[in-house]
Design a protein around this motif. Structure first.
Motif, PDB file in Angstrom:
ATOM      1  N   UNK A  48      25.241  38.232  43.796  1.00 28.40           N
ATOM      2  CA  UNK A  48      25.472  37.969  42.373  1.00 28.40           C
ATOM      3  C   UNK A  48      26.802  37.255  42.117  1.00 28.40           C
ATOM      4  N   UNK A  49      26.916  36.683  40.925  1.00 27.45           N
ATOM      5  CA  UNK A  49      28.111  35.905  40.568  1.00 27.45           C
ATOM      6  C   UNK A  49      29.360  36.777  40.460  1.00 27.45           C
ATOM      7  N   UNK A  50      29.169  38.043  40.152  1.00 22.96           N
ATOM      8  CA  UNK A  50      30.333  38.926  40.041  1.00 22.96           C
ATOM      9  C   UNK A  50      31.036  39.056  41.392  1.00 22.96           C
ATOM     10  N   UNK A  51      30.251  39.228  42.454  1.00 23.69           N
ATOM     11  CA  UNK A  51      30.832  39.310  43.796  1.00 23.69           C
ATOM     12  C   UNK A  51      31.477  37.982  44.180  1.00 23.69           C
ATOM     13  N   UNK A  52      30.828  36.889  43.784  1.00 16.20           N
ATOM     14  CA  UNK A  52      31.401  35.574  44.059  1.00 16.20           C
ATOM     15  C   UNK A  52      32.734  35.376  43.360  1.00 16.20           C
ATOM     16  N   UNK A  53      32.812  35.844  42.115  1.00 13.80           N
ATOM     17  CA  UNK A  53      34.083  35.733  41.380  1.00 13.80           C
ATOM     18  C   UNK A  53      35.171  36.580  42.033  1.00 13.80           C
ATOM     19  N   UNK A  54      34.808  37.766  42.502  1.00 15.72           N
ATOM     20  CA  UNK A  54      35.790  38.612  43.183  1.00 15.72           C
ATOM     21  C   UNK A  54      36.299  37.942  44.452  1.00 15.72           C
ATOM     22  N   UNK A  55      35.388  37.285  45.173  1.00 12.31           N
ATOM     23  CA  UNK A  55      35.790  36.590  46.392  1.00 12.31           C
ATOM     24  C   UNK A  55      36.728  35.427  46.066  1.00 12.31           C
ATOM     25  N   UNK A  56      36.393  34.649  45.057  1.00 11.97           N
ATOM     26  CA  UNK A  56      37.245  33.519  44.667  1.00 11.97           C
ATOM     27  C   UNK A  56      38.618  34.004  44.214  1.00 11.97           C
ATOM     28  N   UNK A  57      38.640  35.110  43.498  1.00  7.78           N
ATOM     29  CA  UNK A  57      39.910  35.681  43.047  1.00  7.78           C
ATOM     30  C   UNK A  57      40.771  36.092  44.237  1.00  7.78           C
ATOM     31  N   UNK A  58      40.129  36.693  45.251  1.00  5.69           N
ATOM     32  CA  UNK A  58      40.867  37.116  46.451  1.00  5.69           C
ATOM     33  C   UNK A  58      41.376  35.911  47.235  1.00  5.69           C
ATOM     34  N   UNK A  59      40.526  34.900  47.370  1.00 11.45           N
ATOM     35  CA  UNK A  59      40.940  33.680  48.086  1.00 11.45           C
ATOM     36  C   UNK A  59      42.066  32.978  47.339  1.00 11.45           C
ATOM     37  N   UNK A  60      41.947  32.908  46.013  1.00 13.13           N
ATOM     38  CA  UNK A  60      43.007  32.292  45.217  1.00 13.13           C
ATOM     39  C   UNK A  60      44.327  33.013  45.377  1.00 13.13           C
ATOM     40  N   UNK A  91      40.208  33.116  56.707  1.00 12.62           N
ATOM     41  CA  UNK A  91      39.085  33.556  57.528  1.00 12.62           C
ATOM     42  C   UNK A  91      39.287  35.011  57.955  1.00 12.62           C
ATOM     43  N   UNK A  92      38.634  35.922  57.225  1.00 11.28           N
ATOM     44  CA  UNK A  92      38.810  37.355  57.489  1.00 11.28           C
ATOM     45  C   UNK A  92      37.753  38.151  56.726  1.00 11.28           C
ATOM     46  N   UNK A  93      37.853  39.461  56.830  1.00  9.42           N
ATOM     47  CA  UNK A  93      36.959  40.342  56.079  1.00  9.42           C
ATOM     48  C   UNK A  93      37.497  40.567  54.666  1.00  9.42           C
ATOM     49  N   UNK A  94      36.586  40.527  53.700  1.00 14.04           N
ATOM     50  CA  UNK A  94      36.944  40.762  52.300  1.00 14.04           C
ATOM     51  C   UNK A  94      36.148  41.964  51.793  1.00 14.04           C
TER      52      UNK A  94
END
Length: 292
Positions: free
Chosen positions: A164-176, A222-225
């Motif tokens: 889902x997009x919520x998980x995608x947003x969390x990932x982008x936030x972490x990468x940012x 490149x790691x675990x999120x």
């Protein structure tokens, strides 16, 4: 008595002239400040610094001149003079008006900078967005040595579709948040230009430095999120290009983007350098080993 009356009239005329001069100085000060702060956010950093210095000088000169005129006006009165209160009141009101206008201008400049931040920042990651990138290119010096790194997350679409997009947003936030540490004021600028696409522009950066930066970024990204109840391993791919002579933003982004797609073909967690020789039309690619 006639002499006293004449002197009184001269004093009143002098005080009137000084009051008019004080008001004119106040109006001129305000007008100068408004002119100097017009289109302030669109100016180059050096131009903004010069304008800010001029604003400080104008305000200092205006307040200083009004203070001297006020002292000159008050010196013509005695403590028993009936016009002393009126003159002091006008003097204080004029100073208060200038101070209010100064604070008002300062507040407007602060609000303008806040609006600029909102317009140039990505709300999800806190990085600069496409508007911020356009502003960067518009104010970039012609011929400046730049390294452009184009970064893309691997398997992001499948993560979005599966979790889902919520998980995608969390990932982008972490990468940012991870990319923020590579930002250097005046030297490195990081932009989010697409869903999972990021661009790093480094000034006065050699190819060797750009490759080292790419390795550091890959090692960090490149790691675990851990995304709430999910834990995912995510890698990235980076494409690098260097500016050659006059800066062409479109060419640089296209070259870095092309190099990034070639890096994806080499495997996850890799980077590729776009290198074009003057004598050879084909593009050569140099790849790194997998980031550890």
């Amino acid at each position: 008595m006639i002499i006293k009356g004449g002197q009184s009239n001269l004093e009143e005329a002098r005080n009137y002239i000084l009051a008019v001069l004080s008001i004119l100085i106040g109006v001129l000060t305000v007008y100068s400040i408004l002119r100097l702060t017009r289109n302030f956010s669109k100016c180059h950093q050096r131009a903004r610094a010069v304008r800010t210095s001029l604003v400080v000088l104008v305000i200092s000169a205006g307040l200083g001149s009004m203070h001297l005129l006020g002292k000159r006006t008050l010196s013509g009165f005695t403590a028993e003079d009936s016009n002393l209160f009126i003159t002091m009141a006008l003097y204080v009101l004029t100073l208060a008006g200038i101070l209010y206008l100064f604070l008002r201008v300062r507040m407007l400049l602060g609000e303008r900078e806040q609006l600029k931040e909102l317009a140039y920042r990505d709300t999800l990651t806190g990085l600069l967005n496409k508007n911020g990138m356009d502003h960067f290119w518009d104010h970039c010096k012609s011929g400046e040595q730049l390294a452009v790194l184009y970064l893309d997350l691997n398997r992001f679409k499948s993560i979005n579709d599966t979790l889902g997009h919520h998980a995608g947003d969390l990932l982008l936030e972490a990468v940012g948040g991870s990319l923020q540490q590579f930002s250097r004021k005046g030297k490195r600028h990081i932009f989010r230009v697409g869903g999972d696409e990021f661009v790093i522009v480094a000034k006065r950066c050699s190819r060797k430095d750009a490759e080292q930066l790419a390795l550091k970024v890959l090692e960090n990204i490149t790691r675990n999120y851990k995304l709430e109840t999910h834990e995912l391993f995510v890698s990235a791919s980076v494409g690098i290009t260097m500016s050659q002579g006059r800066i062409d933003r479109k060419r640089l982004l296209q070259e870095a983007d092309s190099a990034m797609y070639n890096a994806k073909q080499l495997g996850s967690g890799r980077y590729a350098v776009h290198k074009q020789e003057n004598s050879l039309p084909p593009v050569k690619l140099v790849s790194s080993s997998r980031a550890q």
